[in-house]
Design an enzyme around this catalytic site. Structure first.
Site, short mmCIF file in Angstrom:
data_model
loop_
_atom_site.label_atom_id
_atom_site.label_comp_id
_atom_site.label_asym_id
_atom_site.label_seq_id
_atom_site.Cartn_x
_atom_site.Cartn_y
_atom_site.Cartn_z
N ASP A 1 81.38 20.18 -1.27
CA ASP A 1 82.02 21.14 -0.36
C ASP A 1 81.23 22.44 -0.31
O ASP A 1 81.05 23.04 0.76
CB ASP A 1 83.48 21.38 -0.74
CG ASP A 1 83.72 21.48 -2.23
OD1 ASP A 1 82.84 21.09 -3.02
OD2 ASP A 1 84.81 21.93 -2.63
N LYS B 1 80.47 15.37 -6.45
CA LYS B 1 81.79 15.98 -6.62
C LYS B 1 82.23 15.78 -8.07
O LYS B 1 83.36 15.37 -8.36
CB LYS B 1 82.79 15.37 -5.63
CG LYS B 1 84.14 16.10 -5.56
CD LYS B 1 84.04 17.51 -5.04
CE LYS B 1 85.42 18.14 -4.93
NZ LYS B 1 85.35 19.59 -4.60
N ASP C 1 76.33 10.42 4.45
CA ASP C 1 76.66 10.16 5.85
C ASP C 1 77.21 11.42 6.52
O ASP C 1 76.79 11.80 7.61
CB ASP C 1 77.69 9.04 5.92
CG ASP C 1 78.08 8.69 7.34
OD1 ASP C 1 77.17 8.43 8.16
OD2 ASP C 1 79.28 8.69 7.65
N TYR D 1 81.93 4.44 1.10
CA TYR D 1 81.53 4.04 2.45
C TYR D 1 81.44 2.52 2.61
O TYR D 1 81.51 2.01 3.72
CB TYR D 1 80.18 4.68 2.78
CG TYR D 1 79.78 4.61 4.23
CD1 TYR D 1 80.10 5.66 5.10
CD2 TYR D 1 79.09 3.52 4.73
CE1 TYR D 1 79.73 5.60 6.43
CE2 TYR D 1 78.71 3.46 6.07
CZ TYR D 1 79.03 4.50 6.91
OH TYR D 1 78.66 4.45 8.22
#
Length: 337
Positions: free
Chosen positions: A205, A172, A229, A124
């Protein structure tokens, strides 16, 4: 006692929603002295930069700022003011509660989640480049042990202080084995210091799916910058939208409080947008200052206005303006004494 607070009204609808929050704060009976400075498009016009030194120095001096949304150009233009501010002031912890309110249409009721997002590194932050022919672009996903440890520890300390029971780390690490793996490794290590708080982790996910299927299984969620975010917007959707989503950016020496939503420039000057997210951001500011009684008073007034559903803006099914909704909240505060 009076608190000196840096005030950034922001762009688009910012002056309207931030102005509403200021009026609510002044109605609490707590003393405030607001020092208004610029950031975003207005600062660009005046100073040639969207984040002037004058603004950063004001926050450093006053330690606390209330900020309306600012515009971030998409795909071009100046760099995000929010990213620049967080990095310049080392506001490493982004706190975004997602809480249900009676009277607000949503798919779920009784949601009470808090997203703790690392604020200073990761994808980000925009450490990226593109070749001259614009055929190849790349970004750097920088994750450090130091930043990971302090954000996870912040999440556990917050959970302990607020009587929360569980912290879930989101990553992840199955694919991003270096960056995601380091974050998860550090999270597990820090969790060992907090035997009174339950810890678990989720792949991002799967976390998105689980939040939609059964959000009640989660409490405090800690994540890297980009994942935090995205998931914080998902959580806002669980409780009725970004109009109800407050935020805080907290560092060792100062803090900036702002709504999660954007500046909605097409609605600027229409006095019609929902001020709740900015008012609830002001509530987070009150708690940060130790003014919990005033924070509870504002929260109760907001809850009453939302539950009645009469003096709310169009997105909540009502017909009043931004300022009229603020008036209604202030009136409820007056009634409570």
């Amino acid at each position: 006692m009076s608190y000196k607070i840096t005030l950034i009204l922001g762009d688009g609808i910012g002056p309207e929603v931030a102005g509403a929050a200021v009026r609510v704060l002044e109605a609490t009976g707590v003393g405030f002295d607001f020092e208004e400075v610029l950031a975003g498009e207005e600062a660009m016009k005046t100073f040639g930069t969207p984040l002037p030194d004058e603004t950063l120095n004001s926050i450093r001096k006053n330690k606390v700022a209330l900020k309306g949304p600012v515009t971030t150009p998409i795909g071009t233009g100046f760099r995000s003011v929010n990213v620049g501010m967080r990095q310049a002031l080392d506001l490493y912890a982004n706190l975004r509660p997602a809480k249900s309110f009676v009277g607000v249409p949503s798919r779920y009721q009784d949601i009470d989640l808090v997203i703790v997002r690392e604020n200073t590194e990761g994808l980000y932050c925009g450490i990226e480049s593109i070749d001259e022919a614009r055929t190849r672009a790349e970004s750097i996903n920088l994750i450090t042990r130091k930043a990971s440890e302090r954000i996870v520890r912040f999440a556990f300390e917050y959970a302990r202080r607020e009587g929360r029971k569980t912290v879930t780390a989101v990553h992840k690490a199955n694919i991003l084995k270096a960056t995601g793996g380091l974050f998860l490794e550090v999270a597990r290590s820090v969790a060992a210091d907090y035997s009174d708080i339950k810890f678990n982790d989720r792949i991002v996910d799967n976390m998105a799916m689980q939040l939609v299927k059964d959000p009640y299984q989660f409490d405090v969620i800690v994540a890297t910058n980009l994942f935090g975010d995205i998931l914080s917007d998902l959580c806002a959707g669980l409780v009725g939208g970004l109009g109800l989503a407050p935020g805080a950016n907290i560092g060792e020496s100062c803090a900036v409080f702002e709504p999660v939503h954007g500046s909605a420039p097409k609605y600027a000057g229409q006095n019609k947008l929902n001020p709740t997210a900015t008012i609830l951001s002001a509530v987070l500011m009150l708690r940060h200052l130790g003014e919990r009684r005033a924070a509870d008073k504002v929260t109760a007034a907001v809850e009453q206005v939302l539950a009645e559903g009469k003096s709310v803006t169009y997105d909540l099914g009502g017909r009043v303006s931004t300022s009229e909704m603020a008036d209604a909240i202030i009136s409820k505060m007056d009634e409570s004494g």
